[in-house]
Design a protein around this motif. Sequence first.
Motif, mmCIF file in Angstrom:
data_model
loop_
_atom_site.group_PDB
_atom_site.id
_atom_site.type_symbol
_atom_site.label_atom_id
_atom_site.label_comp_id
_atom_site.label_asym_id
_atom_site.label_seq_id
_atom_site.Cartn_x
_atom_site.Cartn_y
_atom_site.Cartn_z
ATOM 1 N N GLU A 46 0.845 -1.195 0.000
ATOM 2 C CA GLU A 46 0.000 0.000 0.000
ATOM 3 C C GLU A 46 0.884 1.250 0.000
ATOM 4 O OE1 GLU A 46 -3.172 0.381 -0.248
ATOM 5 O OE2 GLU A 46 -3.555 2.407 0.481
ATOM 6 N N MET A 103 4.755 0.251 5.025
ATOM 7 C CA MET A 103 3.550 0.870 4.481
ATOM 8 C C MET A 103 3.404 2.295 5.020
ATOM 9 S SD MET A 103 -0.303 -0.555 4.572
ATOM 10 C CE MET A 103 -0.464 -0.878 6.298
ATOM 11 N N SER A 224 -5.349 6.575 -2.917
ATOM 12 C CA SER A 224 -5.575 5.135 -2.800
ATOM 13 C C SER A 224 -6.692 4.876 -1.811
ATOM 14 C CB SER A 224 -4.291 4.447 -2.316
ATOM 15 O OG SER A 224 -4.618 3.185 -1.787
ATOM 16 N N GLY A 226 -7.000 1.853 -0.338
ATOM 17 C CA GLY A 226 -6.652 0.549 0.220
ATOM 18 C C GLY A 226 -6.404 -0.530 -0.802
ATOM 19 N N GLY A 228 -3.709 -1.413 -2.178
ATOM 20 C CA GLY A 228 -2.494 -2.152 -1.866
ATOM 21 C C GLY A 228 -2.729 -3.236 -0.831
ATOM 22 N N LEU A 229 -3.641 -2.961 0.106
ATOM 23 C CA LEU A 229 -3.935 -3.966 1.135
ATOM 24 C C LEU A 229 -4.868 -5.054 0.602
ATOM 25 C CD1 LEU A 229 -4.338 -1.892 4.385
ATOM 26 C CD2 LEU A 229 -2.719 -3.726 3.961
#
Lengths: 307, 516
Positions: A46, A103, A224, A226, A228-229
């Motif tokens: 993230e 992160m 973003s 989320g 990336g998570l």
Amino acid sequence: MEDGIGIWGVPLAILAGAIRVSTPFIFVSLGEAITERSGRINLGLEGTLVFGAMTAYAVAVMSGSPYIGVLAAMATGAIFGLVHGFICKFPKVNDIAIGIAMMQFGLGLAFFLGKPFIQPVAPRLPSISLGGWSDLPQVQSALTINVLFIVGGLLALALWWAFRNTRIGLILRVVGDSSDAARAMGLNPDTVRLLATAAGGALAAIGGAYLSLYYPGSWNEGISSGQGLMAVALVIFARWNPIGCFLAALLFGGAGALGPALQSVGVTQGYYLFYAAPYVLTLAILIATSSPTRALVGAPGALSITK
Amino acid sequence: MIQVRDTPLPEAGKAVGIQTIGMTMRFGSFTALDNVSINVPAGTFHALLGENGAGKSTLVKCIMGFYHQTSGSLSVDGREVVVQSPKDAATYGLGMVYQHFTLVPSLTGAENLVINRAHVPAVINWAKERRELATFMEKMPFQIPLDRPVQELAAGEKQKLEIIKQLYLGRSFIVLDEPTSVLTPAEADEMLGLVRGMTERGELTVLMISHKFHEVTKFADAVTVLRRGKMAGSGLVSELSTKDMAAMMIGDVKLPELDTRLPVAADARPILMVNGIKAPDRTGLKSIDIGNLTVHAGEIVGIAGISGNGQKELAEVLAGQRPPEAGSISIKGTRYGATRQESRINNVRFIPEEPLSNACAPKMTVTENLAFRTFDVKPAGGNAVWLDMKRMRQRAASLISDFKVKTASHSSPIAALSGGNVQRAVLARELTGDVDLLIVSNPCFGLDFSAVAEIRARIMKARNAGTAVLLLSEDLDELLEMSDRIMVMSEGKLVYETPAISADISVIGAHMAGHH
């Protein structure tokens, strides 16, 4: 509503949304698939994604070329991956904890360095129009496909092929499945994982570049949501299979487009609930496909969550 | 020492002989290997016998270049060589098959073979590799499906694939480290017979580490026995009796003997009754289906079977780790759900396989691990709120001395103990107090002679005191020695039952292999 299309606007909007929303998921989850196949988890993607978004935007503004922006993002993503991989090779270091730290570090650094680039406008990544055969503007706009989506699809196929047909692919799987077997073969698992994490970081940063250079196509701190998570969860959901990652990202993107699509055909009540669809869908599928009495199929044996 | 590479590199498919001269290995002040000289001529099958810690693996690791000997030398085909690493050993054609598989589970057999080669092309042309592998496999004594992931292969097939891997890599001298510990008697005989055939044809030289005398007498040409790092004897197998070898192996130590087996009373009451249990196995693809299984007081019922035929799942169901889909378990006539409460009331004790990971908290101390059954009850009965550390320590001290658990300190983590001592500690915890039902799974796996004798004697003692024992084991010799009745488990079902006294190994073996 305009004539001729009516309720068909919903699936069309979902298709268009799936393509548009899924692209960052594709890149981040492919990157994470490479990293996890080597036996390590990088939860910091993230941060890498957001930092990649900032780098791509800033470099594109300064150089005038979105492509140089994407390359710069990849380079910084690889550096983030190398830092993660380097720290994780020390004994008793937990890759998940380092990932969370990386992160936060990535997010903070991106906001700090990205302040001057909120105002200027960067050149956007091009798209390819595949809807020329139709007279309907909705169809044309839905089939305007960004370059990175196509690259992501090809990359998924290439990775799927490479995992079974190349030396590097096999080495990656060996290291991910059994550190001992890898050492017995004379391979250094730490080096392989370091490089795999760097490659994963570079791909995740492309996902970020897509966010700032194509859709939504601007740089700000809330860029973003989320991705990336969620992509890390998608990898598990896709059972570490690159083509599975691509399809899972599409499914997730399509579910994410459900809310806006319903809103566009005039559903005014409760469409916010549909914004939660991707998460509900992920939860439901993960519950439906897991079992307390069965081992997880396809999980790399050396992964810290499977120990 | 200057490294001289004047030995002509071996040709694949032509056996090489090796010789060690005065091999000595010291770790600090501890001498693991003391002046050991062995000679294994080309094309022979040599056995290496010894208890755990006798120095067998140290010797082999010196030969393979994992360790660098303190003094002594190694010759290959009569010329002295310096082996700095397993890679050097490989250039001279020396290879090793480990006791624990080194195949990568999720890769197919073909992938495992190809990736282990010294030179792997960047892009693997599978069509070409498959053709070459097929040609190679034609010359092999055993056939293995190469296109399936290794994790789907049976243990016997994995063992064969390990040997095939060594031959594929061009080794002409291989060390087999207890190669039959996971095989059925029939599989073991077949595999060793084929390997022996290769040595007779002069294609291979074998050095086999083993505990099993019948394998040594049947397949080996010569034997070397190690005891506490020293050569205890050697000779041709044809000139040595099993008794001679055993005497060389353990010296004058007296092993604990099994209590005389008391006859099972005709009216012994059934303790454990299992009826129609069905449960999925860990892959979720197969399931186990136990029709009827009864264990009486004062009786040992042995369950034989090749690993992976549902024994583990059965043990898990009985321990409450795996919910059954159907059927019932009752103990002393009442339904049993394997809760802590129920196991305490019924005095059910459980010794799973790999006790360190399945019955211990590895990082907690020996004292704490020994208190797992009792820490939450007051001596007078009733639930305890506060831990009585003093009582826990006293109890641990008495168990440790009773069961001869070797540990540096009562407060060291149990993971620091050797396998045999963890097994003893778990046995101490589970066998103390009133035990009506004992479920034991592979209690002696990987332990040496004296530990095995000790553990078996304890279980037999419990049986004679009236405990019902369910013994799941992959070791047929153990089952024949210990059990009153033997049942065979195959593909999740109990397929055969026989009194141990009149049991026929070949019939049991056939049922284990699925011929019923």
